[in-house]
Design a protein around this motif. Structure first.
Motif, PDB file in Angstrom:
ATOM      1  N   ASN A 263       2.230  46.046 -36.485  1.00  0.00           N
ATOM      2  CA  ASN A 263       1.951  46.161 -35.473  1.00  0.00           C
ATOM      3  C   ASN A 263       2.437  47.515 -34.399  1.00  0.00           C
ATOM      4  O   ASN A 263       1.848  47.896 -33.419  1.00  0.00           O
ATOM      5  CB  ASN A 263       1.707  44.711 -34.230  1.00  0.00           C
ATOM      6  CG  ASN A 263       0.807  43.738 -33.886  1.00  0.00           C
ATOM      7  OD1 ASN A 263      -0.576  43.885 -35.120  1.00  0.00           O
ATOM      8  ND2 ASN A 263       1.282  42.755 -33.941  1.00  0.00           N
TER       9      ASN A 263
ATOM     10  N   PHE B 261      -3.397  43.067 -34.427  1.00  0.00           N
ATOM     11  CA  PHE B 261      -3.520  42.201 -33.110  1.00  0.00           C
ATOM     12  C   PHE B 261      -3.672  40.430 -32.881  1.00  0.00           C
ATOM     13  O   PHE B 261      -3.087  39.988 -32.146  1.00  0.00           O
ATOM     14  CB  PHE B 261      -4.256  43.182 -32.247  1.00  0.00           C
ATOM     15  CG  PHE B 261      -3.023  44.395 -31.982  1.00  0.00           C
ATOM     16  CD1 PHE B 261      -2.665  44.385 -31.638  1.00  0.00           C
ATOM     17  CD2 PHE B 261      -3.709  45.093 -32.141  1.00  0.00           C
ATOM     18  CE1 PHE B 261      -1.127  45.457 -31.225  1.00  0.00           C
ATOM     19  CE2 PHE B 261      -3.076  46.759 -31.560  1.00  0.00           C
ATOM     20  CZ  PHE B 261      -2.121  46.702 -30.796  1.00  0.00           C
TER      21      PHE B 261
ATOM     22  N   TYR C 176       0.007  43.049 -25.797  1.00  0.00           N
ATOM     23  CA  TYR C 176      -0.533  43.660 -27.386  1.00  0.00           C
ATOM     24  C   TYR C 176      -2.226  43.482 -27.123  1.00  0.00           C
ATOM     25  O   TYR C 176      -2.485  44.552 -26.937  1.00  0.00           O
ATOM     26  CB  TYR C 176      -0.576  42.755 -28.629  1.00  0.00           C
ATOM     27  CG  TYR C 176       0.347  42.961 -29.405  1.00  0.00           C
ATOM     28  CD1 TYR C 176       1.253  44.390 -29.269  1.00  0.00           C
ATOM     29  CD2 TYR C 176       1.146  41.780 -30.094  1.00  0.00           C
ATOM     30  CE1 TYR C 176       2.650  44.529 -30.139  1.00  0.00           C
ATOM     31  CE2 TYR C 176       2.437  41.892 -30.460  1.00  0.00           C
ATOM     32  CZ  TYR C 176       3.800  43.406 -30.488  1.00  0.00           C
ATOM     33  OH  TYR C 176       4.338  43.109 -31.252  1.00  0.00           O
TER      34      TYR C 176
ATOM     35  N   ILE D 174       3.243  49.642 -26.708  1.00  0.00           N
ATOM     36  CA  ILE D 174       4.215  48.932 -27.552  1.00  0.00           C
ATOM     37  C   ILE D 174       5.277  49.186 -27.989  1.00  0.00           C
ATOM     38  O   ILE D 174       6.342  48.183 -27.678  1.00  0.00           O
ATOM     39  CB  ILE D 174       3.369  48.962 -28.850  1.00  0.00           C
ATOM     40  CG1 ILE D 174       1.871  48.591 -29.418  1.00  0.00           C
ATOM     41  CG2 ILE D 174       4.211  47.762 -30.007  1.00  0.00           C
ATOM     42  CD1 ILE D 174       1.107  48.901 -29.853  1.00  0.00           C
TER      43      ILE D 174
END
Length: 366
Positions: A64, A121, A259, A305
């Motif tokens: 991710n 995700f 996320y 992130i």
């Protein structure tokens, strides 16, 4: 026979918005370089401070993080798209301007990487769900990761093929017809390698539209159900597991929710808005750079992130504080035997405790 493309008013719109092309190109390049720095910092902290991270969760974290980084780099230095609304025409303002077919395929690759990010995700939620609600051992979690990877790759390849089929084979014929209608457009079509997209004439693009609708339904309906069941299970078994393990599992769900939230706000909503405007043939005004507004937020996923990792994962946060010389805000060293129990990161190994409570692995969601 293919109907003629109607782009009345396109000349005035693109002439007005042409100055924004340079702004978009510089913005994409600068943010891509910054994103590379953010990602390298996160990777360094994960390597040096994340030694206690479970390998299975580390795979999810890296996936991710790296996929949005690849997407950002691609948008910054390979393909910088621009759409002048409400026209179904793809422009290239980046380096690779080699004709309309190249423009269309570069856009397909861009969408493919975005699909991979979405798959990552969604898989985070699924992995957390089976970890919390079902028994999962080291071997089974590794197997689950491999199955998820294979499914994501196959799904992405199929979508890329569908998008490739959707590329209009009459690009040059349509362009010649447009030249005959308004010779002033010749400069823009040649300079920016404009590709024509006929959404209504391609079955593959219609399939992708249905698939997108199903994907949105999964995000809106299924993921909240998964999250609710996971939290319900945690509340029911909180007396059967250690406090550290409970914190770890709750943080796992929390970071997955963040996320989804940031990806939806920065990528999903702008993309859906742009598609809706295209399908409705609507534009705010011919001088408003709607494409710039839609594309700019996509470059912010990497720093968001990385900031999320530093906020939620304590070892990474403490490592960052030490790296920038703010050791006084880091926790004081503790005795070796209690170090593991002090970590509240969702991915660190829980200390081994001898207890008469039921094993966590036997808990299943009824």
């Amino acid at each position: 026979m293919t109907a003629a493309i109607e782009i009345s008013g396109f000349y005035s719109s693109i002439k007005t918005q042409e100055p924004y092309f340079t702004w978009l190109r510089r913005y994409m390049e600068i943010t891509s370089l910054l994103n590379i720095g953010f990602v390298l910092l996160a990777l360094y902290l994960i390597r040096t401070e994340g030694k206690n991270l479970k390998p299975e969760y580390k795979q999810v974290l890296l996936c991710n993080l790296l996929l949005p980084a690849v997407f950002s780099f691609y948008m910054g230095f390979v393909y910088q798209p621009y759409i002048v609304f409400p026209y179904h025409l793809l422009l290239t303002v980046g380096f690779f301007r080699f004709g309309p077919f190249v423009t269309a395929h570069l856009f397909n690759i861009c969408c493919t990487v975005a699909i991979l990010c979405s798959m990552g995700f969604i898989y985070s939620f699924w992995f957390n769900y089976i970890t919390i609600c079902f028994r999962i051992s080291r071997q089974s979690s590794t197997k689950s990761n491999l199955i998820g990877l294979c499914f994501g790759v196959v799904f992405t390849v199929v979508n890329f093929i569908l998008m490739t089929i959707g590329v209009d084979e009459n690009q040059y014929q349509d362009r010649d017809n447009i030249y005959e209608g308004d010779d002033r457009l010749r400069y823009f079509f040649d300079e920016y390698s404009i590709a024509i997209v006929r959404v209504g004439d391609k079955w593959s693009l219609k399939v992708l539209s249905v698939e997108a609708f199903i994907g949105i339904a999964i995000v809106i309906i299924v993921i909240p159900i998964i999250t609710f069941k996971s939290y319900t299970t945690l509340n029911r078994i909180h007396n059967m597991i250690s406090k550290t393990t409970l914190i770890q599992l709750k943080n796992a769900l929390a970071i997955s929710l963040w996320y989804l939230l940031q990806f939806g706000l920065l990528v999903g909503i702008p993309a859906a808005t742009a598609m809706a405007f295209l399908l409705m043939h609507y534009a705010p005004s011919e001088s408003f750079p709607l494409a710039l507004v839609v594309l700019a937020p996509t470059q912010l996923t990497c720093p968001v992130i990385c900031a999320l990792y530093l906020i939620v994962i304590k070892p990474l946060r403490y490592g960052f504080l030490k790296l920038v010389g703010l050791q006084r805000y880091a926790p004081k060293p503790v005795a070796k035997f209690s170090t593991q129990s002090q970590l509240s990161t969702f991915t660190s190994h829980a200390p081994i405790r001898h207890t008469n409570r039921n094993a966590y692995g036997s808990i299943r969601l009824n």
